[in-house]
Design a protein around this motif. Sequence first.
Motif, PDB file in Angstrom:
ATOM      1  N   ARG A  38       0.860  -1.187   0.000  1.00  0.00           N
ATOM      2  CA  ARG A  38       0.000   0.000   0.000  1.00  0.00           C
ATOM      3  C   ARG A  38       0.892   1.230   0.000  1.00  0.00           C
ATOM      4  O   ARG A  38       1.939   1.253   0.638  1.00  0.00           O
ATOM      5  CB  ARG A  38      -0.930  -0.016   1.225  1.00  0.00           C
ATOM      6  CG  ARG A  38      -1.908  -1.181   1.102  1.00  0.00           C
ATOM      7  CD  ARG A  38      -2.984  -1.181   2.103  1.00  0.00           C
ATOM      8  NE  ARG A  38      -3.879  -0.038   2.124  1.00  0.00           N
ATOM      9  CZ  ARG A  38      -4.967   0.105   1.365  1.00  0.00           C
ATOM     10  NH1 ARG A  38      -5.237  -0.782   0.448  1.00  0.00           N
ATOM     11  NH2 ARG A  38      -5.777   1.146   1.498  1.00  0.00           N
ATOM     12  N   GLN A  58      -1.067  21.442  16.863  1.00  0.00           N
ATOM     13  CA  GLN A  58      -1.256  22.115  15.563  1.00  0.00           C
ATOM     14  C   GLN A  58      -0.994  21.135  14.421  1.00  0.00           C
ATOM     15  O   GLN A  58      -1.736  21.080  13.435  1.00  0.00           O
ATOM     16  CB  GLN A  58      -0.269  23.274  15.420  1.00  0.00           C
ATOM     17  CG  GLN A  58      -0.692  24.579  16.023  1.00  0.00           C
ATOM     18  CD  GLN A  58      -0.045  25.736  15.260  1.00  0.00           C
ATOM     19  OE1 GLN A  58      -0.632  26.256  14.293  1.00  0.00           O
ATOM     20  NE2 GLN A  58       1.159  26.115  15.676  1.00  0.00           N
TER      21      GLN A  58
ATOM     22  N   LEU B  26      -0.600  26.501   5.092  1.00  0.00           N
ATOM     23  CA  LEU B  26      -0.667  26.387   6.558  1.00  0.00           C
ATOM     24  C   LEU B  26      -1.047  27.702   7.243  1.00  0.00           C
ATOM     25  O   LEU B  26      -2.016  27.736   8.012  1.00  0.00           O
ATOM     26  CB  LEU B  26       0.658  25.844   7.097  1.00  0.00           C
ATOM     27  CG  LEU B  26       0.892  24.343   6.908  1.00  0.00           C
ATOM     28  CD1 LEU B  26       2.326  23.952   7.252  1.00  0.00           C
ATOM     29  CD2 LEU B  26      -0.083  23.523   7.755  1.00  0.00           C
ATOM     30  N   PHE B  31      -2.287  27.859  10.935  1.00  0.00           N
ATOM     31  CA  PHE B  31      -1.186  27.082  11.523  1.00  0.00           C
ATOM     32  C   PHE B  31       0.104  27.874  11.341  1.00  0.00           C
ATOM     33  O   PHE B  31       0.510  28.133  10.206  1.00  0.00           O
ATOM     34  CB  PHE B  31      -1.081  25.707  10.849  1.00  0.00           C
ATOM     35  CG  PHE B  31      -2.340  24.887  10.914  1.00  0.00           C
ATOM     36  CD1 PHE B  31      -3.084  24.604   9.771  1.00  0.00           C
ATOM     37  CD2 PHE B  31      -2.791  24.418  12.140  1.00  0.00           C
ATOM     38  CE1 PHE B  31      -4.252  23.849   9.853  1.00  0.00           C
ATOM     39  CE2 PHE B  31      -3.958  23.658  12.234  1.00  0.00           C
ATOM     40  CZ  PHE B  31      -4.691  23.368  11.081  1.00  0.00           C
ATOM     41  N   GLN B  39       7.047  16.709   1.034  1.00  0.00           N
ATOM     42  CA  GLN B  39       6.142  15.571   0.922  1.00  0.00           C
ATOM     43  C   GLN B  39       6.845  14.436   0.201  1.00  0.00           C
ATOM     44  O   GLN B  39       7.519  14.651  -0.800  1.00  0.00           O
ATOM     45  CB  GLN B  39       4.886  15.980   0.131  1.00  0.00           C
ATOM     46  CG  GLN B  39       3.908  14.833  -0.024  1.00  0.00           C
ATOM     47  CD  GLN B  39       2.588  15.252  -0.626  1.00  0.00           C
ATOM     48  OE1 GLN B  39       2.233  16.423  -0.599  1.00  0.00           O
ATOM     49  NE2 GLN B  39       1.846  14.312  -1.186  1.00  0.00           N
ATOM     50  N   LYS B  41       6.860   9.692  -0.061  1.00  0.00           N
ATOM     51  CA  LYS B  41       6.008   8.511  -0.182  1.00  0.00           C
ATOM     52  C   LYS B  41       6.280   7.551   0.974  1.00  0.00           C
ATOM     53  O   LYS B  41       7.416   7.457   1.463  1.00  0.00           O
ATOM     54  CB  LYS B  41       6.311   7.779  -1.503  1.00  0.00           C
ATOM     55  CG  LYS B  41       6.014   8.598  -2.743  1.00  0.00           C
ATOM     56  CD  LYS B  41       6.322   7.840  -4.026  1.00  0.00           C
ATOM     57  CE  LYS B  41       7.785   7.719  -4.334  1.00  0.00           C
ATOM     58  NZ  LYS B  41       8.061   7.234  -5.700  1.00  0.00           N
ATOM     59  N   ARG B  42       5.216   6.858   1.381  1.00  0.00           N
ATOM     60  CA  ARG B  42       5.353   5.828   2.414  1.00  0.00           C
ATOM     61  C   ARG B  42       4.741   4.552   1.842  1.00  0.00           C
ATOM     62  O   ARG B  42       3.631   4.567   1.304  1.00  0.00           O
ATOM     63  CB  ARG B  42       4.585   6.244   3.669  1.00  0.00           C
ATOM     64  CG  ARG B  42       4.419   5.145   4.725  1.00  0.00           C
ATOM     65  CD  ARG B  42       3.481   5.623   5.840  1.00  0.00           C
ATOM     66  NE  ARG B  42       2.970   4.533   6.637  1.00  0.00           N
ATOM     67  CZ  ARG B  42       3.482   4.113   7.781  1.00  0.00           C
ATOM     68  NH1 ARG B  42       4.567   4.696   8.254  1.00  0.00           N
ATOM     69  NH2 ARG B  42       2.936   3.128   8.472  1.00  0.00           N
ATOM     70  N   PHE B  43       5.510   3.472   1.882  1.00  0.00           N
ATOM     71  CA  PHE B  43       5.013   2.183   1.383  1.00  0.00           C
ATOM     72  C   PHE B  43       4.896   1.232   2.562  1.00  0.00           C
ATOM     73  O   PHE B  43       5.796   1.151   3.393  1.00  0.00           O
ATOM     74  CB  PHE B  43       5.984   1.590   0.357  1.00  0.00           C
ATOM     75  CG  PHE B  43       6.107   2.381  -0.907  1.00  0.00           C
ATOM     76  CD1 PHE B  43       7.083   3.367  -1.043  1.00  0.00           C
ATOM     77  CD2 PHE B  43       5.254   2.160  -1.967  1.00  0.00           C
ATOM     78  CE1 PHE B  43       7.205   4.098  -2.212  1.00  0.00           C
ATOM     79  CE2 PHE B  43       5.355   2.884  -3.145  1.00  0.00           C
ATOM     80  CZ  PHE B  43       6.329   3.853  -3.257  1.00  0.00           C
ATOM     81  N   GLU B  44       3.789   0.484   2.594  1.00  0.00           N
ATOM     82  CA  GLU B  44       3.633  -0.580   3.585  1.00  0.00           C
ATOM     83  C   GLU B  44       3.609  -1.897   2.807  1.00  0.00           C
ATOM     84  O   GLU B  44       2.698  -2.117   2.012  1.00  0.00           O
ATOM     85  CB  GLU B  44       2.349  -0.386   4.387  1.00  0.00           C
ATOM     86  CG  GLU B  44       2.378   0.831   5.299  1.00  0.00           C
ATOM     87  CD  GLU B  44       1.097   0.987   6.106  1.00  0.00           C
ATOM     88  OE1 GLU B  44       0.157   0.191   5.890  1.00  0.00           O
ATOM     89  OE2 GLU B  44       1.054   1.916   6.945  1.00  0.00           O
ATOM     90  N   VAL B  89      -3.933   3.069  14.991  1.00  0.00           N
ATOM     91  CA  VAL B  89      -3.927   4.221  14.077  1.00  0.00           C
ATOM     92  C   VAL B  89      -3.910   5.462  14.946  1.00  0.00           C
ATOM     93  O   VAL B  89      -4.882   5.754  15.640  1.00  0.00           O
ATOM     94  CB  VAL B  89      -5.196   4.205  13.177  1.00  0.00           C
ATOM     95  CG1 VAL B  89      -5.226   5.482  12.344  1.00  0.00           C
ATOM     96  CG2 VAL B  89      -5.173   2.993  12.265  1.00  0.00           C
ATOM     97  N   THR B  90      -2.775   6.126  14.997  1.00  0.00           N
ATOM     98  CA  THR B  90      -2.702   7.320  15.870  1.00  0.00           C
ATOM     99  C   THR B  90      -3.032   8.538  15.030  1.00  0.00           C
ATOM    100  O   THR B  90      -2.512   8.690  13.937  1.00  0.00           O
ATOM    101  CB  THR B  90      -1.265   7.498  16.412  1.00  0.00           C
ATOM    102  OG1 THR B  90      -0.405   7.555  15.254  1.00  0.00           O
ATOM    103  CG2 THR B  90      -0.851   6.298  17.246  1.00  0.00           C
ATOM    104  N   ALA B  91      -3.880   9.371  15.509  1.00  0.00           N
ATOM    105  CA  ALA B  91      -4.209  10.606  14.737  1.00  0.00           C
ATOM    106  C   ALA B  91      -3.883  11.812  15.587  1.00  0.00           C
ATOM    107  O   ALA B  91      -3.786  11.681  16.792  1.00  0.00           O
ATOM    108  CB  ALA B  91      -5.680  10.585  14.405  1.00  0.00           C
TER     109      ALA B  91
END
Lengths: 91, 91
Positions: A38, A58, B26, B31, B39, B41-44, B89-91
């Motif tokens: 993913r 923030q 922002l 903010f 920015q 990419k992150r792949f799992e 899942v930390t938000a």
Amino acid sequence: MARVVVDVMLKPEILDPQGQAVLGALPRLGFTGFTSVRQGKRFELEVEGEVTDEVLAQVREAASTLLSNPVIEDVVGVSVESAEAESQVTA
Amino acid sequence: MARVVVDVMLKPEILDPQGQAVLGALPRLGFTGFTSVRQGKRFELEVEGEVTDEVLAQVREAASTLLSNPVIEDVVGVSVESAEAESQVTA
């Protein structure tokens, strides 16, 4: 200066065509044993001074409003990166 | 089943228009205090069974050949995520 990293991934139930494309390419390149891939987004935000609780709040707020689309994405991580980790590029 | 996370960012010297667009937005959203946004990419990648050294070597190889463009991107992290972290899942 400090850095906060925000990781955003598509919600599990959302189709991830990019991830599937990578999953399909892996065996063709000789990489075996992968059951799913993913792809999401990683943001590195630099802040002036220290990362206080207020700054983190923030960032969380910005993460859920600006950096992700809450309808299809989850913010899966908000973490503070120290200065040493910044210069360390692990491959 | 285990999960390996690969983080890919643009090389520092490469212009990041997406990051700059976020940086510009922002303050408009209230903010403040952010000096830069980048920015990437992150792949799992989910793998069958345990993450052995051989699996990690495959992931690093795939990261530098398939998941990133070595001309403009750096692989900034390859990490193994345990099962508990997956559900969190930390938000």
